[in-house]
Design a protein around this motif. Structure first.
Motif, mmCIF file in Angstrom:
data_model
loop_
_atom_site.group_PDB
_atom_site.id
_atom_site.type_symbol
_atom_site.label_atom_id
_atom_site.label_comp_id
_atom_site.label_asym_id
_atom_site.label_seq_id
_atom_site.Cartn_x
_atom_site.Cartn_y
_atom_site.Cartn_z
ATOM 1 N N PHE A 138 -0.588 7.224 -12.857
ATOM 2 C CA PHE A 138 -1.252 8.318 -13.296
ATOM 3 C C PHE A 138 -2.598 8.738 -12.483
ATOM 4 N N HIS A 139 -3.206 7.729 -12.897
ATOM 5 C CA HIS A 139 -4.824 7.271 -12.455
ATOM 6 C C HIS A 139 -4.737 7.486 -10.606
ATOM 7 N N ALA A 140 -3.462 7.022 -9.813
ATOM 8 C CA ALA A 140 -3.316 7.699 -8.618
ATOM 9 C C ALA A 140 -3.637 8.956 -7.867
ATOM 10 N N VAL A 141 -2.913 10.124 -8.777
ATOM 11 C CA VAL A 141 -3.154 11.565 -8.612
ATOM 12 C C VAL A 141 -4.891 11.896 -8.211
ATOM 13 N N LEU A 142 -5.790 11.183 -9.280
ATOM 14 C CA LEU A 142 -7.123 11.957 -9.138
ATOM 15 C C LEU A 142 -8.096 10.581 -7.279
ATOM 16 N N LEU A 143 -7.152 9.563 -7.175
ATOM 17 C CA LEU A 143 -7.434 8.397 -7.077
ATOM 18 C C LEU A 143 -7.498 9.398 -5.918
ATOM 19 N N HIS A 144 -6.021 9.891 -5.650
ATOM 20 C CA HIS A 144 -5.695 10.230 -3.689
ATOM 21 C C HIS A 144 -6.145 12.286 -3.494
ATOM 22 N N ALA A 145 -6.279 12.266 -4.385
ATOM 23 C CA ALA A 145 -7.049 14.146 -4.573
ATOM 24 C C ALA A 145 -8.608 13.567 -4.074
ATOM 25 N N SER A 146 -9.407 12.437 -4.159
ATOM 26 C CA SER A 146 -10.677 11.602 -3.953
ATOM 27 C C SER A 146 -10.507 11.839 -2.614
ATOM 28 N N ASN A 147 -9.821 11.266 -1.803
ATOM 29 C CA ASN A 147 -9.772 11.143 -0.610
ATOM 30 C C ASN A 147 -10.394 9.972 0.469
ATOM 31 N N ASN A 148 -10.370 8.906 -0.605
ATOM 32 C CA ASN A 148 -11.198 7.974 -0.546
ATOM 33 C C ASN A 148 -10.422 6.722 -0.093
ATOM 34 N N PRO A 149 -10.179 6.593 0.552
ATOM 35 C CA PRO A 149 -9.541 4.824 0.971
ATOM 36 C C PRO A 149 -10.454 3.744 0.733
ATOM 37 N N GLU A 150 -11.359 3.821 0.994
ATOM 38 C CA GLU A 150 -12.204 2.901 0.172
ATOM 39 C C GLU A 150 -12.325 2.675 -1.522
ATOM 40 N N ILE A 151 -11.972 3.986 -2.168
ATOM 41 C CA ILE A 151 -11.801 3.667 -3.623
ATOM 42 C C ILE A 151 -10.652 2.851 -3.458
ATOM 43 N N GLU A 152 -9.121 3.342 -3.179
ATOM 44 C CA GLU A 152 -8.348 2.722 -3.372
ATOM 45 C C GLU A 152 -8.138 1.577 -2.837
ATOM 46 N N MET A 153 -8.854 0.995 -1.830
ATOM 47 C CA MET A 153 -7.892 -0.522 -0.979
ATOM 48 C C MET A 153 -8.834 -1.104 -2.023
ATOM 49 N N SER A 154 -10.517 -0.855 -2.826
ATOM 50 C CA SER A 154 -11.338 -1.922 -3.522
ATOM 51 C C SER A 154 -10.796 -2.544 -4.694
ATOM 52 N N LEU A 155 -9.922 -0.889 -5.758
ATOM 53 C CA LEU A 155 -9.196 -0.983 -6.048
ATOM 54 C C LEU A 155 -8.188 -2.420 -6.240
ATOM 55 N N GLU A 156 -7.239 -2.183 -5.009
ATOM 56 C CA GLU A 156 -6.083 -2.863 -5.073
ATOM 57 C C GLU A 156 -6.513 -4.809 -4.762
ATOM 58 N N ARG A 157 -7.848 -4.493 -4.635
ATOM 59 C CA ARG A 157 -8.689 -6.027 -4.995
ATOM 60 C C ARG A 157 -8.470 -6.176 -6.299
ATOM 61 N N LEU A 158 -9.050 -5.473 -7.260
ATOM 62 C CA LEU A 158 -9.887 -5.827 -8.481
ATOM 63 C C LEU A 158 -8.004 -5.703 -9.560
ATOM 64 N N LEU A 159 -7.932 -4.792 -9.368
ATOM 65 C CA LEU A 159 -6.260 -4.700 -10.844
ATOM 66 C C LEU A 159 -6.159 -5.725 -10.545
ATOM 67 N N PRO A 160 -4.831 -6.903 -9.909
ATOM 68 C CA PRO A 160 -4.622 -7.942 -9.687
ATOM 69 C C PRO A 160 -4.967 -8.527 -11.053
ATOM 70 N N LYS A 161 -6.511 -8.829 -11.127
ATOM 71 C CA LYS A 161 -7.380 -9.624 -12.012
ATOM 72 C C LYS A 161 -7.731 -8.949 -13.971
ATOM 73 N N ILE A 162 -6.928 -8.020 -13.651
ATOM 74 C CA ILE A 162 -6.240 -7.261 -15.145
ATOM 75 C C ILE A 162 -5.125 -7.815 -15.248
ATOM 76 N N ARG A 163 -3.928 -7.104 -14.227
ATOM 77 C CA ARG A 163 -3.115 -7.108 -14.697
ATOM 78 C C ARG A 163 -2.256 -7.659 -15.617
ATOM 79 N N ARG A 164 -2.632 -8.910 -15.476
ATOM 80 C CA ARG A 164 -1.739 -9.958 -16.269
ATOM 81 C C ARG A 164 -2.163 -10.225 -17.398
#
Length: 217
Positions: A138-164
């Motif tokens: 769901f959130h990836a739809v907005l992320l992809h539409a933002s056309n900013n890969p830096e945001i996606e890379m930053s989230l990839e690093r952060l999300l494991p800290k909350i996923r567990r």
């Protein structure tokens, strides 16, 4: 560890890293569990070198801990760390929503509706893995539409800290609340209410943070 299988010898380091990361995030390797690079290498059918390299990457991300002369362990879930991570995750998703605004169309809304329906089904089925997957989509739809890969890379690093923490404290009622919030996000896009969209996206993440990091009584 369940669901471990031998892997091909193409990009061994990356493959071992990805499988170990998923095992930690999905709690197959439990917080505080000891890890043997020798045993893991045997399970993967590889040498110990790619396993050690993968464990070093996971240590850099805070998912495992090790010290000289002692065994490597899966890190414990740190509530304070999760709180800090959630604040940044919420802000980055809100930024992505702002950047996505000029590009959002009715087709995006239709896609979001479809994903949210699948999300609701997973919540009602109490399938936490599928629910989190659909929430990410769901959130990836907005992320992809933002056309900013830096945001996606930053989230990839952060999300494991909350996923567990998400998997550990999965709750149907909280998920149903998120479904409602997702519908409000879709409505704000359709209505062209851009400021409301930014606010709703951020609140969606912060409300999840509030629930997950709430002290048990």
């Amino acid at each position: 560890m369940k669901n471990i299988s031998q892997i091909s010898r193409i990009s061994l380091r990356d493959q071992v890293y990805q499988q170990l990361k998923q095992a930690v995030i999905h709690l197959e390797l439990a917080p505080g569990e000891k890890i043997s690079d020798k045993l893991l290498a045997e399970q993967f059918g590889v040498s110990r070198t790619p396993v050690r390299e993968a464990l070093k990457r996971l240590e850099d991300e805070g998912l495992v801990i090790s010290s000289p002369g002692s065994e490597t362990k899966v890190s414990l879930i740190d509530i304070e760390q999760a709180k800090h991570a959630f604040t940044v995750v919420a802000s980055l998703n809100a930024l992505a929503a702002r950047l996505a605004m000029p590009f959002l169309t009715e087709a995006h809304c239709d896609e979001l509706v479809s994903i949210n329906q699948a999300f609701e089904k997973a919540i009602l089925d109490e399938n936490k893995y599928e629910a989190i997957k659909k929430d990410d989509q769901f959130h990836a739809v907005l992320l992809h539409a933002s056309n900013n890969p830096e945001i996606e890379m930053s989230l990839e690093r952060l999300l494991p800290k909350i996923r567990r923490l998400e998997l550990l404290k999965f709750n149907k009622l909280d998920g149903l609340s998120s479904i409602r919030q997702h519908n409000e996000i879709i409505d704000s896009i359709r209505n062209g209410n851009h400021q409301e969209l930014i606010k709703l996206v951020e609140e969606n993440w912060l409300s999840l943070a509030s629930y997950l990091t709430k002290e048990e009584t």
